[in-house]
Design a protein around this motif. Structure first.
Motif, PDB file in Angstrom:
ATOM      1  N   GLY A 183       0.776  -1.717  -0.014  1.00 54.85           N
ATOM      2  CA  GLY A 183       0.192   0.101   0.134  1.00 54.85           C
ATOM      3  C   GLY A 183       1.280   0.668   0.362  1.00 54.85           C
ATOM      4  N   GLN A 184       1.745   1.113   0.193  1.00 58.21           N
ATOM      5  CA  GLN A 184       2.890   2.475   0.193  1.00 58.21           C
ATOM      6  C   GLN A 184       3.553   2.784  -1.150  1.00 58.21           C
ATOM      7  OE1 GLN A 184       5.961   2.486   2.740  1.00 58.21           O
ATOM      8  NE2 GLN A 184       7.648   2.998   1.374  1.00 58.21           N
ATOM      9  N   SER A 185       3.345   4.362  -1.289  1.00 57.03           N
ATOM     10  CA  SER A 185       3.542   4.500  -2.083  1.00 57.03           C
ATOM     11  C   SER A 185       4.979   4.780  -2.594  1.00 57.03           C
ATOM     12  CB  SER A 185       3.308   6.723  -2.845  1.00 57.03           C
ATOM     13  OG  SER A 185       2.310   6.478  -2.127  1.00 57.03           O
ATOM     14  N   MET A 186       4.863   4.486  -4.136  1.00 61.03           N
ATOM     15  CA  MET A 186       6.333   4.314  -4.855  1.00 61.03           C
ATOM     16  C   MET A 186       6.924   5.056  -5.984  1.00 61.03           C
ATOM     17  SD  MET A 186       7.758   0.186  -3.517  1.00 61.03           S
ATOM     18  CE  MET A 186       7.205   0.196  -1.599  1.00 61.03           C
ATOM     19  N   PHE A 187       7.751   5.351  -6.395  1.00 59.03           N
ATOM     20  CA  PHE A 187       8.474   5.442  -7.659  1.00 59.03           C
ATOM     21  C   PHE A 187       9.500   4.317  -8.548  1.00 59.03           C
ATOM     22  CE2 PHE A 187       7.413   9.183  -5.286  1.00 59.03           C
ATOM     23  CZ  PHE A 187       6.410  10.230  -6.264  1.00 59.03           C
ATOM     24  N   GLU A 188       9.647   5.057  -9.892  1.00 61.41           N
ATOM     25  CA  GLU A 188      10.656   5.075 -10.585  1.00 61.41           C
ATOM     26  C   GLU A 188      12.580   4.418  -9.948  1.00 61.41           C
ATOM     27  OE1 GLU A 188      11.515   3.221 -14.782  1.00 61.41           O
ATOM     28  OE2 GLU A 188       9.819   3.317 -13.605  1.00 61.41           O
ATOM     29  N   ASN A 189      12.869   2.945 -10.014  1.00 64.99           N
ATOM     30  CA  ASN A 189      13.776   2.857  -9.171  1.00 64.99           C
ATOM     31  C   ASN A 189      14.016   2.475  -7.673  1.00 64.99           C
ATOM     32  OD1 ASN A 189      15.162   2.877 -12.024  1.00 64.99           O
ATOM     33  ND2 ASN A 189      15.204   5.585 -12.332  1.00 64.99           N
ATOM     34  N   GLN A 190      13.377   2.450  -7.490  1.00 68.79           N
ATOM     35  CA  GLN A 190      12.593   2.592  -6.060  1.00 68.79           C
ATOM     36  C   GLN A 190      12.833   1.473  -5.346  1.00 68.79           C
ATOM     37  OE1 GLN A 190       9.768   4.551  -4.225  1.00 68.79           O
ATOM     38  NE2 GLN A 190      10.892   6.560  -3.312  1.00 68.79           N
ATOM     39  N   SER A 191      13.463   0.774  -4.555  1.00 65.68           N
ATOM     40  CA  SER A 191      13.664  -0.557  -4.546  1.00 65.68           C
ATOM     41  C   SER A 191      11.717  -0.540  -2.972  1.00 65.68           C
ATOM     42  CB  SER A 191      15.076  -1.125  -3.599  1.00 65.68           C
ATOM     43  OG  SER A 191      14.635  -2.757  -2.824  1.00 65.68           O
ATOM     44  N   ILE A 192      11.171  -2.104  -3.790  1.00 67.76           N
ATOM     45  CA  ILE A 192       9.966  -2.306  -2.512  1.00 67.76           C
ATOM     46  C   ILE A 192      11.046  -2.689  -1.165  1.00 67.76           C
ATOM     47  CG2 ILE A 192       9.272  -3.004  -4.703  1.00 67.76           C
ATOM     48  CD1 ILE A 192       9.443  -5.753  -3.943  1.00 67.76           C
ATOM     49  N   LEU A 193      11.529  -3.311  -1.206  1.00 65.35           N
ATOM     50  CA  LEU A 193      12.511  -2.941   0.496  1.00 65.35           C
ATOM     51  C   LEU A 193      12.731  -1.867   0.991  1.00 65.35           C
ATOM     52  CD1 LEU A 193      15.103  -6.149  -1.053  1.00 65.35           C
ATOM     53  CD2 LEU A 193      12.730  -6.453   0.252  1.00 65.35           C
ATOM     54  N   GLY A 194      13.062  -0.900   0.411  1.00 64.47           N
ATOM     55  CA  GLY A 194      13.505   0.721   1.167  1.00 64.47           C
ATOM     56  C   GLY A 194      14.923   0.723   1.358  1.00 64.47           C
ATOM     57  N   GLN A 195      15.475   0.993   2.553  1.00 64.21           N
ATOM     58  CA  GLN A 195      16.537   0.886   2.495  1.00 64.21           C
ATOM     59  C   GLN A 195      16.987  -0.079   3.167  1.00 64.21           C
ATOM     60  OE1 GLN A 195      18.430   3.268   1.587  1.00 64.21           O
ATOM     61  NE2 GLN A 195      15.925   4.756   0.644  1.00 64.21           N
ATOM     62  N   ARG A 196      16.574  -1.117   2.976  1.00 63.76           N
ATOM     63  CA  ARG A 196      17.086  -2.595   3.709  1.00 63.76           C
ATOM     64  C   ARG A 196      17.618  -3.257   2.578  1.00 63.76           C
ATOM     65  NH1 ARG A 196      11.517  -5.010   5.310  1.00 63.76           N
ATOM     66  NH2 ARG A 196      11.047  -3.591   3.806  1.00 63.76           N
ATOM     67  N   ASP A 197      19.031  -3.988   3.211  1.00 62.82           N
ATOM     68  CA  ASP A 197      19.727  -4.641   1.942  1.00 62.82           C
ATOM     69  C   ASP A 197      18.830  -5.998   1.545  1.00 62.82           C
ATOM     70  OD1 ASP A 197      21.907  -3.914   3.667  1.00 62.82           O
ATOM     71  OD2 ASP A 197      22.180  -5.646   5.093  1.00 62.82           O
ATOM     72  N   PRO A 198      19.202  -6.224   0.504  1.00 67.87           N
ATOM     73  CA  PRO A 198      19.043  -7.501  -0.614  1.00 67.87           C
ATOM     74  C   PRO A 198      18.578  -8.597  -0.046  1.00 67.87           C
ATOM     75  CG  PRO A 198      20.682  -5.921  -1.629  1.00 67.87           C
ATOM     76  CD  PRO A 198      20.666  -5.505  -0.469  1.00 67.87           C
ATOM     77  N   ILE A 199      17.429  -9.259  -0.089  1.00 64.89           N
ATOM     78  CA  ILE A 199      17.275 -10.506  -0.017  1.00 64.89           C
ATOM     79  C   ILE A 199      17.284 -11.448  -0.421  1.00 64.89           C
ATOM     80  CG2 ILE A 199      15.374 -12.602   0.885  1.00 64.89           C
ATOM     81  CD1 ILE A 199      13.287 -10.148   0.117  1.00 64.89           C
ATOM     82  N   ARG A 200      18.600 -12.047   0.523  1.00 65.61           N
ATOM     83  CA  ARG A 200      19.195 -13.817   0.273  1.00 65.61           C
ATOM     84  C   ARG A 200      18.786 -14.341   0.237  1.00 65.61           C
ATOM     85  NH1 ARG A 200      24.242 -11.979  -2.859  1.00 65.61           N
ATOM     86  NH2 ARG A 200      24.536 -10.635  -3.165  1.00 65.61           N
ATOM     87  N   VAL A 201      18.761 -15.895   0.081  1.00 71.04           N
ATOM     88  CA  VAL A 201      18.443 -17.510   0.451  1.00 71.04           C
ATOM     89  C   VAL A 201      19.377 -18.010   0.169  1.00 71.04           C
ATOM     90  CG1 VAL A 201      15.893 -16.330   0.551  1.00 71.04           C
ATOM     91  CG2 VAL A 201      17.313 -16.944  -1.381  1.00 71.04           C
TER      92      VAL A 201
END
Length: 395
Positions: free
Chosen positions: A48-66
């Motif tokens: 539901g959060q507003s977002m713009f081009e080139n933003q990460s859907i994770l925000g400022q968090r590190d990339p998800i690694r599995v």
């Protein structure tokens, strides 16, 4: 080919061979089932959060690694994109970047970045996938208090997002440093001394809620970041709870008919006061934008002069507003809108007891926004007063 490049090529080939072997060897271990919902829940994605081009859907968090061993298939993305750096990190750490293309659709790339979205999009679900949806051609919401004052028995409480952040005694209200283009400490003191009862509120900052496209409510500080300072300025002019057109895509302005009247003379009420009030009514309504199937009043912080009138409740009334109201009435009803709340079909168009700015309500029954334009020409009793509806027709 130089020996250096030969070594690099051999290394890459060996890495790919090893990866292929690993893929076959561990494919049976690849049984982890990721879904948009499970990733959103585990990593607390801001649906539901507003977002713009080139933003990460994770925000400022590190990339998800599995874990690599149970997610060998995610190596395919690194191999397909020839992501040498990512491959080396994966092989040395045993963790592989999550491939968002497996759980996402529109507006999100495989790295979890926002792509192909114009304007303020927002993170949502599209079926069983995550998506960042581009804004509709029109996006609107309603202003809501984010920071406000509450009158108490000893002074005022300052409340922010529902939490009292400080209490100010009555003697210190004069030192408050809250202001914008429409109020200042003098306005606050006047409200406290003359208008407010214990428990009354005075809005200092406005957020936005109840968006037409279902995105999350936003705090006051985020309004200019997402929708621009013009939206903040517009919302500041209108009563809290007013509908605010926040974003518009491609549209064509289509002018409605112009309707006008003249001030005329009623010397018994003071024609100079009447002219002031007629102009104030015009100022209160000119520039008002009403989103589709919404209602709006005129501006806040518009004041009218009282003229003695023994027939009026209380013995006085804001005479002079009725000629302006008749012009507005003609424009909106010709558009197919209902008679505005607070008006009558009589020559005295504004009903007693209704503030001509804040209490009159116009309903836009179109499926697109409209703009109310009002203006005056000339001065004195012969002053012309005009109103027009401008339609924002989507392309």
């Amino acid at each position: 080919m130089s020996s250096g490049w030969r070594k690099i090529s051999i290394t890459i080939c060996l890495v790919l061979i090893v990866l292929s072997i690993l893929f076959v060897a561990f494919s049976v271990a690849t049984d982890t089932q990721y879904t948009a919902q499970s990733i959103a829940d585990e990593y607390d994605l801001p649906i539901g959060q507003s977002m713009f081009e080139n933003q990460s859907i994770l925000g400022q968090r590190d990339p998800i690694r599995v874990p690599l061993l149970s997610n060998i298939e995610f190596l395919l993305h690194e191999i397909a994109t020839f992501d040498i750096q990512g491959l080396l990190i994966t092989m040395t750490t045993g963790w592989v970047p999550f491939d968002f293309s497996t759980i996402s659709g529109e507006g999100i790339d495989s790295y979890g970045n926002v792509v192909d979205v114009e304007g303020p999009g927002f993170l949502t679900y599209e079926g069983d996938k995550l998506a960042v949806k581009s804004p509709d051609n029109y996006v609107w919401g309603y202003s809501t208090p984010y920071k406000w004052l509450v009158k108490t028995d000893k002074g005022v409480d300052v409340v922010e997002n529902g939490t009292v952040i400080k209490s100010v005694p009555e003697s210190e209200i004069k030192n408050l440093d809250y202001h914008n283009d429409y109020y200042n400490v003098s306005t606050i003191q006047s409200w406290y001394n003359y208008d407010a009862q214990e428990g009354s509120t005075f809005t200092l900052e406005k957020g936005m809620k109840s968006f037409s496209d279902g995105r999350n409510n936003i705090a006051a500080a985020d309004v200019p970041v997402i929708f621009g300072q013009d939206v903040v300025d517009y919302a500041s002019e209108y009563p809290t709870g007013s509908p605010i057109l926040l974003y518009s895509g491609n549209y064509t302005e289509e002018d409605g008919e112009v309707y006008g009247t003249s001030l005329g003379s009623h010397a018994q009420y003071g024609d100079s006061i009447r002219e002031i009030n007629a102009r104030q009514f015009v100022d209160a309504w000119n520039g008002t934008v009403i989103p589709p199937n919404s209602t709006s009043s005129g501006k806040d912080y518009v004041y009218f002069e009282s003229a003695v009138d023994p027939s009026a409740p209380g013995g006085s009334a804001a005479h002079g507003v009725c000629p302006s109201a008749r012009a507005l009435r003609a424009a909106v009803t010709a558009e197919g809108f209902d008679l505005p709340v607070g008006m009558s079909w009589e020559e005295d168009a504004v009903l007693f007891g209704f503030n001509p700015a804040q209490d009159i309500v116009v309903t836009n029954n179109h499926d697109y926004p409209v703009l109310i334009k009002m203006w005056t020409e000339g001065e004195g009793t012969g002053m012309g007063i005009y109103a027009q509806i401008v339609r924002y027709i989507p392309e």
